[in-house]
Design a protein around this motif. Structure first.
Motif, PDB file in Angstrom:
ATOM      1  N   ASP A  93     -10.309   0.614 -14.028  1.00  0.00           N
ATOM      2  CA  ASP A  93     -11.175  -0.121 -13.091  1.00  0.00           C
ATOM      3  C   ASP A  93     -11.265   0.563 -11.720  1.00  0.00           C
ATOM      4  OD1 ASP A  93     -11.734  -2.389 -14.821  1.00  0.00           O
ATOM      5  OD2 ASP A  93      -9.584  -2.778 -14.646  1.00  0.00           O
ATOM      6  N   GLY A  94     -10.425   1.559 -11.474  1.00  0.00           N
ATOM      7  CA  GLY A  94     -10.420   2.245 -10.176  1.00  0.00           C
ATOM      8  C   GLY A  94      -9.128   3.028 -10.019  1.00  0.00           C
ATOM      9  N   VAL A  95      -9.059   3.861  -8.975  1.00  0.00           N
ATOM     10  CA  VAL A  95      -7.849   4.667  -8.782  1.00  0.00           C
ATOM     11  C   VAL A  95      -7.111   4.310  -7.490  1.00  0.00           C
ATOM     12  CG1 VAL A  95      -8.498   6.662 -10.188  1.00  0.00           C
ATOM     13  CG2 VAL A  95      -9.235   6.548  -7.813  1.00  0.00           C
ATOM     14  N   ASP A  96      -7.808   3.643  -6.564  1.00  0.00           N
ATOM     15  CA  ASP A  96      -7.102   3.279  -5.325  1.00  0.00           C
ATOM     16  C   ASP A  96      -6.832   1.772  -5.304  1.00  0.00           C
ATOM     17  OD1 ASP A  96      -9.456   2.148  -3.309  1.00  0.00           O
ATOM     18  OD2 ASP A  96     -10.135   3.586  -4.816  1.00  0.00           O
ATOM     19  N   LEU A  97      -5.804   1.407  -4.557  1.00  0.00           N
ATOM     20  CA  LEU A  97      -5.354   0.011  -4.566  1.00  0.00           C
ATOM     21  C   LEU A  97      -6.458  -0.934  -4.121  1.00  0.00           C
ATOM     22  CD1 LEU A  97      -2.950  -1.865  -5.061  1.00  0.00           C
ATOM     23  CD2 LEU A  97      -2.295  -1.541  -2.671  1.00  0.00           C
ATOM     24  N   GLU A  98      -7.223  -0.500  -3.145  1.00  0.00           N
ATOM     25  CA  GLU A  98      -8.281  -1.378  -2.605  1.00  0.00           C
ATOM     26  C   GLU A  98      -9.281  -1.773  -3.693  1.00  0.00           C
ATOM     27  OE1 GLU A  98     -11.226  -0.981   1.101  1.00  0.00           O
ATOM     28  OE2 GLU A  98      -9.434   0.244   1.186  1.00  0.00           O
ATOM     29  N   THR A  99      -9.722  -0.775  -4.492  1.00  0.00           N
ATOM     30  CA  THR A  99     -10.684  -1.051  -5.567  1.00  0.00           C
ATOM     31  C   THR A  99     -10.038  -1.934  -6.643  1.00  0.00           C
ATOM     32  OG1 THR A  99     -11.546   1.157  -5.174  1.00  0.00           O
ATOM     33  CG2 THR A  99     -12.311   0.065  -7.166  1.00  0.00           C
ATOM     34  N   LEU A 100      -8.785  -1.608  -6.984  1.00  0.00           N
ATOM     35  CA  LEU A 100      -8.109  -2.378  -8.034  1.00  0.00           C
ATOM     36  C   LEU A 100      -7.951  -3.845  -7.610  1.00  0.00           C
ATOM     37  CD1 LEU A 100      -5.520   0.355  -8.999  1.00  0.00           C
ATOM     38  CD2 LEU A 100      -7.299  -0.574 -10.494  1.00  0.00           C
ATOM     39  N   THR A 136       0.845  -1.203   0.000  1.00  0.00           N
ATOM     40  CA  THR A 136       0.000   0.000   0.000  1.00  0.00           C
ATOM     41  C   THR A 136       0.878   1.249   0.000  1.00  0.00           C
ATOM     42  OG1 THR A 136      -1.587  -1.251   1.299  1.00  0.00           O
ATOM     43  CG2 THR A 136      -1.937   1.102   1.200  1.00  0.00           C
ATOM     44  N   ASP A 137       1.951   1.235   0.789  1.00  0.00           N
ATOM     45  CA  ASP A 137       2.877   2.388   0.817  1.00  0.00           C
ATOM     46  C   ASP A 137       3.520   2.597  -0.551  1.00  0.00           C
ATOM     47  OD1 ASP A 137       2.424   2.942   3.390  1.00  0.00           O
ATOM     48  OD2 ASP A 137       4.352   2.239   4.170  1.00  0.00           O
ATOM     49  N   ASP A 138       4.060   1.497  -1.112  1.00  0.00           N
ATOM     50  CA  ASP A 138       4.803   1.612  -2.373  1.00  0.00           C
ATOM     51  C   ASP A 138       3.883   1.960  -3.536  1.00  0.00           C
ATOM     52  OD1 ASP A 138       6.989   1.003  -0.938  1.00  0.00           O
ATOM     53  OD2 ASP A 138       7.228  -1.053  -1.661  1.00  0.00           O
ATOM     54  N   PHE A 139       2.617   1.557  -3.434  1.00  0.00           N
ATOM     55  CA  PHE A 139       1.691   1.831  -4.530  1.00  0.00           C
ATOM     56  C   PHE A 139       1.505   3.340  -4.721  1.00  0.00           C
ATOM     57  CE2 PHE A 139      -2.515   2.443  -6.408  1.00  0.00           C
ATOM     58  CZ  PHE A 139      -2.369   1.693  -7.564  1.00  0.00           C
ATOM     59  N   ASP A 140       1.556   4.105  -3.639  1.00  0.00           N
ATOM     60  CA  ASP A 140       1.401   5.565  -3.747  1.00  0.00           C
ATOM     61  C   ASP A 140       2.443   6.144  -4.708  1.00  0.00           C
ATOM     62  OD1 ASP A 140      -0.699   5.615  -2.053  1.00  0.00           O
ATOM     63  OD2 ASP A 140       0.470   6.127  -0.266  1.00  0.00           O
TER      64      ASP A 140
END
Ligand SMILES: Nc1nc2c(ncn2[C@@H]2O[C@H](COP(=O)(O)OP(=O)(O)OP(=O)(O)O)[C@@H](O)[C@H]2O)c(=O)[nH]1
Length: 325
Positions: free
Chosen positions: A295-302, A178-182
């Motif tokens: 499909d989405g912009v945040d990691l959770e949705t993706l 989650t940190d690195d995805f930013d």
């Protein structure tokens, strides 16, 4: 920092009063001004995004004030105690890298100032022995503050690394991902480039545990993690989310390109069976792919969308990758 600011406000006010009473007007006024300035920093330090700048704004006048006070002819020679304590404050607030240079500069300048004020020229006198004590103890405290802060920083870095690592496979865990995805997302926005996200789930993993035991199940997870780690690019992020689920974030790849990458991984799984006793076990996985901004912009949705496609892949017979649905 706030405790230090409290101490500074009280100490600067007390010294201000003492110096005013003694008629040392300039120093007394500077001390009152510094107490007021510390109060301003105290009020904003929790809300400002520029903490480091305010720390410097706090430290630089403090260092100048101590040096000036030490230089004045009508201040006490016990001022040297500030030479001793300052490196500890500098390391605490600035860390070992910047704190080191500030401490070396401060201690060197103030030892010279101290020497100019109090050294009488007689190298053997008891009075001058005090100056050697100040010199040696200042250097000792600076060295110990440095060693302590370096060890603390190393331990902190190790703890952060451990907190972000799955202990079984050594892959990053969800928190680290989650940190690195930013960062990946910021890069993608800047370059207007795609990012594919894959959810990978080993097929019939429960069967491996049931048949060969949990030890072999664990080895299978390590085996899978190695293939994923070795089969992906340096820029890709991979992680074990838990159980037999892995995630792959692929910068500069659309969902279609992500599918091709994960399909190649799937082939590597088939080509690399895991030895178990005299036999081998071939692992397979099913995967679902989603794409950033599509499909989405945040990691959770993706992850959620990729997970939905993963279950389509499972229901379509497993050992396959799905990027639609
Ligand atoms: N050895 C081992 N097993 C684990 C670990 N984490 C989860 N598991 C096991 O993984 C199995 C997952 O089972 P299921 O969710 O039914 O999935 P599956 O058997 O792979 O079936 P499909 O996903 O439908 O193909 C469970 O038996 C868990 O106990 C682990 O760290 N080590």
């Amino acid at each position: 920092m706030k405790v230090l600011l409290w101490i500074t406000m009280i100490a600067a006010t007390v010294y201000g009063v003492i110096n005013f009473t003694r008629g040392v007007w300039v120093l007394g006024s500077l001390e009152f001004a510094y107490a007021a300035f510390s109060f301003v920093i105290y009020r904003i330090i929790d809300s400002t995004p520029r903490v480091q700048r305010w720390i410097l704004a706090y430290l630089v006048p403090l260092l100048l004030l101590i040096t000036y006070a030490l230089y004045l002819p009508n201040t006490s020679d016990t001022m040297f105690s500030w030479i001793l304590i300052t490196p500890v404050i500098l390391y605490l607030l600035l860390g070992s890298r910047v704190g080191k240079w500030f401490s070396i500069a401060f201690v060197t300048i103030n030892i010279i100032v101290y020497q100019l004020r109090f050294f009488t020229g007689d190298y053997t006198s008891l009075h001058n022995a005090g100056i050697y004590n100040v010199l040696i103890s200042s250097i000792t405290i600076t060295v110990f503050a440095h060693l302590y802060e370096r060890n603390r920083e190393k331990t902190e870095a190790r703890l952060i690394e451990l907190a972000g690592t799955d202990p079984l496979t050594g892959l990053p865990n969800r928190m680290k991902l989650t940190d690195d995805f930013d960062y990946v997302r910021a890069q993608a926005d800047r370059r207007d480039s795609p990012v594919a996200v894959a959810m990978i789930d080993l097929d019939h993993f429960k069967g491996i545990n049931d048949r060969y035991g949990h030890g072999v199940g664990d080895r299978a997870l390590v085996h899978a993690a190695e293939i994923i780690r070795n089969g992906t690019r340096e820029v890709d992020l991979n992680a074990r989310l838990g159980g037999e689920e892995f995630t792959l974030v692929m910068p500069n790849a659309s969902a279609g390109e992500g599918k091709e990458i994960v399909d190649r991984l799937r082939q590597t799984f088939l080509d690399t069976p895991m030895p178990v006793g005299n036999n081998t076990v071939t692992l397979t996985f099913s995967a679902g792919i989603s794409e950033y901004n599509v499909d989405g912009v945040d990691l959770e949705t993706l992850i959620m969308v990729a997970d939905r496609r993963l279950y389509i892949a499972k229901n379509s017979g497993r050992n396959r990758v799905e990027d639609h649905g």
